[in-house]
Design an enzyme around this catalytic site. Structure first.
Site, PDB file in Angstrom:
ATOM      1  CD  GLU A 145      -1.716   2.332   1.656  1.00  0.00           C
ATOM      2  OE1 GLU A 145      -1.364   3.210   0.824  1.00  0.00           O
ATOM      3  OE2 GLU A 145      -1.766   2.521   2.869  1.00  0.00           O
TER       4      GLU A 145
ATOM      5  CB  CYS B 189      -2.176   6.582   2.575  1.00  0.00           C
ATOM      6  SG  CYS B 189      -3.411   5.415   3.197  1.00  0.00           S
TER       7      CYS B 189
END
Length: 468
Positions: free
Chosen positions: A239, A273
């Protein structure tokens, strides 16, 4: 997530510990063990030993994970303040992160892989069953140390895999305390926390005894992780951050959505994020959007996370503060206007004023890169096609959102976004039951929900004839 320089072990004689800084002061307040990379042979070996028993009894795993969730909840009063002290976020957000950690354990304790029969017309009964992979390496960044750790170890443990977890050197303490809390619920060797400066992480992902590497962090480091895992052909889940765009449509009610939009960008000081990192507003609404967001930025209470009134804490570390300051200064030098903020705060610690930028050149790094801080550029567009093209014109592909009154139209626009998750009239909200994945350079593999469980398993097919 932006690449933040990771502390490395200096040449010469090594110390046994490294300092951990309080981002609200910039001063060291504690230390963590600086484990040698050579110690990983023993750690991974113990994980392999624990794997035999852990994978063999699904019912015992469920009981252990539920007990682990209870233990985390019982330790909230110890975990949350320590998390705030080393990470910087407001205490209420640390309390929520501890709760989310426990919730992940409880959620995955309730999942189990389902065997699947295959009917292919032959006189054979075929069934797909599921087996664990073996030891998993989990590498976790500093923005959500506990929550992202649980996002990795909860599905891995539920699938029958032992986990070796390495937190960021910027935030090792709450994770070490979490490991101590979980030790009373999990068998020895099933979950091991290792802390240290580089090259500890590089050695962990390349260890031949690791069968799955789950990493959250920057794109450059993600590439290095994939390369490190390649020789042993370990599975990788990466990720790697995002540059999420929010598109506001012509019919949007600016005042109605302004609070949600602001906090979707600035929660955790923008160190998320999947936060909103770019806003595209219709040209006629651009000034109204800028002022609505700037009002909230100017009113936000910035301070140490342990202060009761704090809404936004400091950035986690000095390199990240320097990067945010650089991107902002570059945008201002190129003609952008700071409607709010635009500078670091004159106080100890890693504080940067909540910043809303207007008149930003579209090729400015604060637009094209992941700034990962309390800075939000607002750009004007003249057509929805132009806005969608700008939102998609990036190497990132984590999330995006569309905001408007006509939900059908907003959904049609959201369907055109090139990302893993699209929201309508909100952003960065995830259920434990849904998949979380990026496209393009935002990642490889899937986390969350049943997809996260099966990502830690491999299929095993059994064929049996109908008759002997």
């Amino acid at each position: 997530m932006l690449p933040t320089p990771v502390p490395r072990r200096p040449p010469g004689p090594r110390g046994e510990h490294f300092a951990v800084l309080d981002p609200a002061t910039g001063e060291a307040f504690d230390e963590a063990p600086d484990q040698r990379p050579e110690e990983l042979d023993t750690v991974v070996g113990r994980a392999h030993q624990a794997w035999r028993g852990w994978r063999a009894d699904p019912a015992a795993r469920t009981r252990a994970l539920l007990a682990a969730a209870d233990a985390v909840e019982a330790a909230r009063a110890e975990l949350a303040p320590l998390l705030t002290r080393e990470q910087g976020k407001p205490l209420a957000e640390s309390v929520a992160e501890v709760a989310r950690t426990a919730a992940r354990l409880r959620y995955f304790a309730g999942l189990a892989p389902v065997p699947r029969p295959i009917d292919d017309g032959r006189p054979v009964r075929s069934e797909v069953r599921w087996r664990s992979l073996g030891p998993v390496a989990a590498i976790v960044p500093w923005n959500f140390p506990l929550q992202l750790a649980a996002a990795k170890f909860a599905p891995a443990l539920a699938a029958g895999n032992p986990v070796v977890l390495k937190p960021s050197p910027f935030t090792p303490l709450a994770t070490r305390l979490l490991g101590s809390v979980l030790a009373g619920a999990l068998p020895e060797g099933v979950l091991t926390i290792v802390t240290g400066l580089e090259p500890l992480g590089a050695r962990l992902v390349s260890h031949p005894g690791i069968r799955h590497v789950s990493f959250t962090g920057s794109i450059p480091t993600g590439r290095a992780v994939a390369a490190g895992a390649a020789p042993s052909l370990a599975r990788v889940t990466l990720e790697l951050g995002g540059n999420d765009a929010a598109i506001l449509l012509e019919d949007v009610d600016v005042e109605r959505i302004a609070d949600r939009l602001f906090w979707a960008a600035f929660r955790n000081c923008g160190q998320v994020c999947m936060a909103v990192k770019r806003v595209y507003a219709p040209a006629r609404l651009r000034d109204q959007v800028v002022e609505a967001l700037a009002q909230r930025a100017r009113a936000a209470v910035v301070g140490p996370g342990l202060d009761p009134g704090t809404q936004l804490g400091p950035l986690n570390n000095a390199p990240q503060l320097a990067r945010v300051e650089h991107y902002t200064a570059r945008a201002l030098a190129d003609g952008a206007r700071a409607a709010a903020g635009g500078h670091r705060l004159d106080r100890p610690g890693h504080f940067f004023a909540p910043t809303v930028l207007a008149d930003v050149p579209p090729d400015s790094p604060v637009v094209t890169q992941e700034q990962f801080g309390p800075v939000l550029p607002v750009l004007a567009y003249r057509s929805v096609d132009e806005a969608v093209a700008a939102a998609n014109d990036t190497g990132f592909g984590l999330g995006g959102s569309v905001w408007g009154t006509d939900l059908d139209r907003a959904e049609a626009v959201a369907d055109r976004l090139e990302c893993g998750t699209a929201w309508i009239n909100h952003h960065a909200e995830l259920s434990l039951a849904q998949p979380f994945a990026g496209i393009k350079e935002s990642g490889v593999g899937v986390a969350g929900g049943p997809w996260g469980l099966y990502g830690n398993l491999r299929p095993f097919v059994v064929h049996r004839p109908e008759e002997g």
